[in-house]
Scaffold this motif. Structure first.
Motif, PDB file in Angstrom:
ATOM      1  N   LEU A 106       0.672  -1.188   0.088  1.00 15.39           N
ATOM      2  CA  LEU A 106       0.099   0.028   0.139  1.00 15.39           C
ATOM      3  C   LEU A 106       0.692   1.208  -0.020  1.00 15.39           C
ATOM      4  O   LEU A 106       0.655   2.081  -0.847  1.00 15.39           O
ATOM      5  N   ARG A 107       1.777   1.274   0.849  1.00 21.55           N
ATOM      6  CA  ARG A 107       2.904   2.402   1.063  1.00 21.55           C
ATOM      7  C   ARG A 107       3.543   2.672  -0.343  1.00 21.55           C
ATOM      8  O   ARG A 107       3.771   3.691  -0.973  1.00 21.55           O
ATOM      9  N   GLY A 108       3.766   1.525  -0.862  1.00 18.16           N
ATOM     10  CA  GLY A 108       4.680   1.416  -2.239  1.00 18.16           C
ATOM     11  C   GLY A 108       3.885   2.025  -3.256  1.00 18.16           C
ATOM     12  O   GLY A 108       4.251   3.188  -4.163  1.00 18.16           O
ATOM     13  N   LEU A 111       3.437   5.920  -2.945  1.00 17.83           N
ATOM     14  CA  LEU A 111       4.371   6.441  -3.278  1.00 17.83           C
ATOM     15  C   LEU A 111       4.381   6.766  -4.905  1.00 17.83           C
ATOM     16  O   LEU A 111       4.659   7.786  -5.489  1.00 17.83           O
ATOM     17  N   VAL A 112       3.870   5.654  -5.525  1.00 26.23           N
ATOM     18  CA  VAL A 112       4.107   5.662  -7.224  1.00 26.23           C
ATOM     19  C   VAL A 112       2.832   6.712  -7.673  1.00 26.23           C
ATOM     20  O   VAL A 112       3.223   7.582  -8.443  1.00 26.23           O
ATOM     21  N   LEU A 113       1.760   6.942  -7.018  1.00 26.22           N
ATOM     22  CA  LEU A 113       0.808   7.940  -7.294  1.00 26.22           C
ATOM     23  C   LEU A 113       1.165   9.303  -6.856  1.00 26.22           C
ATOM     24  O   LEU A 113       1.044  10.338  -7.571  1.00 26.22           O
ATOM     25  N   VAL A 114       2.148   9.403  -5.903  1.00 29.48           N
ATOM     26  CA  VAL A 114       2.503  10.815  -5.422  1.00 29.48           C
ATOM     27  C   VAL A 114       3.640  11.195  -6.359  1.00 29.48           C
ATOM     28  O   VAL A 114       4.007  12.323  -6.785  1.00 29.48           O
ATOM     29  N   LEU A 120       6.548  12.456 -14.331  1.00 24.34           N
ATOM     30  CA  LEU A 120       6.373  12.491 -16.003  1.00 24.34           C
ATOM     31  C   LEU A 120       6.039  14.125 -16.260  1.00 24.34           C
ATOM     32  O   LEU A 120       6.732  14.600 -17.310  1.00 24.34           O
ATOM     33  N   GLY A 121       5.260  14.725 -15.759  1.00 24.76           N
ATOM     34  CA  GLY A 121       5.037  16.163 -15.959  1.00 24.76           C
ATOM     35  C   GLY A 121       6.434  17.080 -15.905  1.00 24.76           C
ATOM     36  O   GLY A 121       6.556  17.944 -16.708  1.00 24.76           O
ATOM     37  N   LEU A 122       7.272  16.819 -14.887  1.00 28.66           N
ATOM     38  CA  LEU A 122       8.511  17.701 -14.738  1.00 28.66           C
ATOM     39  C   LEU A 122       9.447  17.147 -15.939  1.00 28.66           C
ATOM     40  O   LEU A 122       9.919  17.993 -16.480  1.00 28.66           O
ATOM     41  N   LEU A 233       7.908   2.207 -10.863  1.00 32.05           N
ATOM     42  CA  LEU A 233       8.046   3.284 -11.523  1.00 32.05           C
ATOM     43  C   LEU A 233       9.074   3.260 -12.686  1.00 32.05           C
ATOM     44  O   LEU A 233       8.995   3.726 -13.717  1.00 32.05           O
ATOM     45  N   ASP A 234      10.000   2.421 -12.678  1.00 33.56           N
ATOM     46  CA  ASP A 234      11.229   1.994 -13.458  1.00 33.56           C
ATOM     47  C   ASP A 234      10.434   0.897 -14.494  1.00 33.56           C
ATOM     48  O   ASP A 234      10.756   1.054 -15.885  1.00 33.56           O
ATOM     49  N   ILE A 235       9.747   0.067 -14.035  1.00 32.34           N
ATOM     50  CA  ILE A 235       9.160  -0.986 -15.014  1.00 32.34           C
ATOM     51  C   ILE A 235       8.054  -0.102 -16.207  1.00 32.34           C
ATOM     52  O   ILE A 235       8.216  -0.261 -17.239  1.00 32.34           O
ATOM     53  N   VAL A 236       7.335   0.576 -15.325  1.00 32.61           N
ATOM     54  CA  VAL A 236       6.377   1.582 -16.291  1.00 32.61           C
ATOM     55  C   VAL A 236       7.283   2.378 -17.370  1.00 32.61           C
ATOM     56  O   VAL A 236       7.024   2.567 -18.356  1.00 32.61           O
ATOM     57  N   SER A 237       8.265   2.931 -16.979  1.00 30.77           N
ATOM     58  CA  SER A 237       9.059   3.955 -17.780  1.00 30.77           C
ATOM     59  C   SER A 237       9.829   2.976 -18.871  1.00 30.77           C
ATOM     60  O   SER A 237      10.000   3.307 -19.933  1.00 30.77           O
ATOM     61  N   PHE A 238      10.317   2.056 -18.458  1.00 27.05           N
ATOM     62  CA  PHE A 238      11.163   1.206 -19.351  1.00 27.05           C
ATOM     63  C   PHE A 238      10.449   0.358 -20.508  1.00 27.05           C
ATOM     64  O   PHE A 238      10.507   0.414 -21.511  1.00 27.05           O
TER      65      PHE A 238
END
Length: 256
Positions: A106-108, A111-114, A120-122, A233-238
């Motif tokens: 849940l915490r992980g 953090l992904v949502l935050v 991505l916007g940055l 985050l890295d899986i989504v990115s890669f």
């Protein structure tokens, strides 16, 4: 003072660990950003490739990719070994275990949502402002092993960064008497520094991520949620790069 003094020994140990891992990456990234900024081309016309092909022969490319991931994890094994205490494993000390699976997940994901959407916007803002190079997180050619290797590469990054830059470094710096926010800011700046090869924007984005992760670690006492979030985050990115490239070709397409 001699190396038998615990503080002196810890300072040497931290220097050696960072010199063998992300401290070296930070120095290379600083040299890289200097080279980029002094290049005749602006940052917006430069690119950085992650997980790029290392051979034109498929089996050799796979071998290099796998060995690169495998040997990078020895730095993680080193810090786990160094933090091991009689009667208390380093896994337990860093909160890197499976004692709280539901809470860690849940915490992980939280953090992904935050971090995910603002990150991505940055990046897109940095591309449009010309302060970030085009980052190519995965190769354009795909084989049967491409996605599994990208997932393992994402895990490698999550383990190396969170267990060394957060878990190990926070533990040793607290033992050296550093204040809480000095530790958080120092770790965050290190995280930003080894991403400088991607441009100025990623430095600030990753430094901000480091502040959040550091605060969460001190609050929760666990690196497992950080590893989970970083891995996702890295899986989504890669793995999601081809889809993102199709959506925003003007901002993500690397310079020719």
């Amino acid at each position: 003072m001699t190396l038998r003094d615990p503080h002196t020994a810890f300072r040497w140990e931290v220097g050696i660990v960072l010199g063998l891992s992300l401290g070296a990456s930070a120095l290379y990234s600083i040299v890289s950003i200097i080279a980029r900024l002094t290049d005749t081309r602006p940052l917006s016309e430069q690119s950085a490739t992650l997980n790029g092909s290392q051979s034109s022969r498929e089996w050799l490319d796979f071998t290099y990719q796998f060995l690169g991931i495998f040997f990078a994890l020895f730095a993680v094994a080193l810090v786990l070994y160094l933090l091991w205490l009689p009667g208390q494993s380093s896994f337990r000390r860093l909160g890197f275990d499976f004692t709280q699976p539901g809470r860690d997940l849940l915490r992980g994901f939280g953090l992904v949502l935050v971090i995910g959407i603002p990150g991505l916007g940055l990046y897109l803002a940095g591309r449009s402002l010309g302060s970030t190079v085009a980052v190519v997180p995965s190769p354009l050619d795909t084989f049967w092993w491409t996605v599994p290797i990208l997932v393992l590469s994402a895990l490698r990054s999550a383990l190396v960064e969170e267990l060394i830059v957060v878990g190990y470094l926070f533990t040793r710096l607290r033992e050296l008497g550093w204040s809480t926010w000095t530790i958080i800011v120092s770790s965050a700046l290190l995280r930003g520094s080894y991403h400088l090869y991607q441009g100025i924007g990623p430095f600030f984005g990753n430094a901000a991520m480091g502040v959040l992760f550091g605060w969460c670690y001190l609050r929760w006492g666990r690196t497992m949620p950080l590893v989970i979030a970083h891995w996702i985050l890295d899986i989504v990115s890669f793995v999601g790069y081809p889809l993102a490239l199709a959506w925003w070709p003007g901002l993500l397409t690397p310079a020719a």
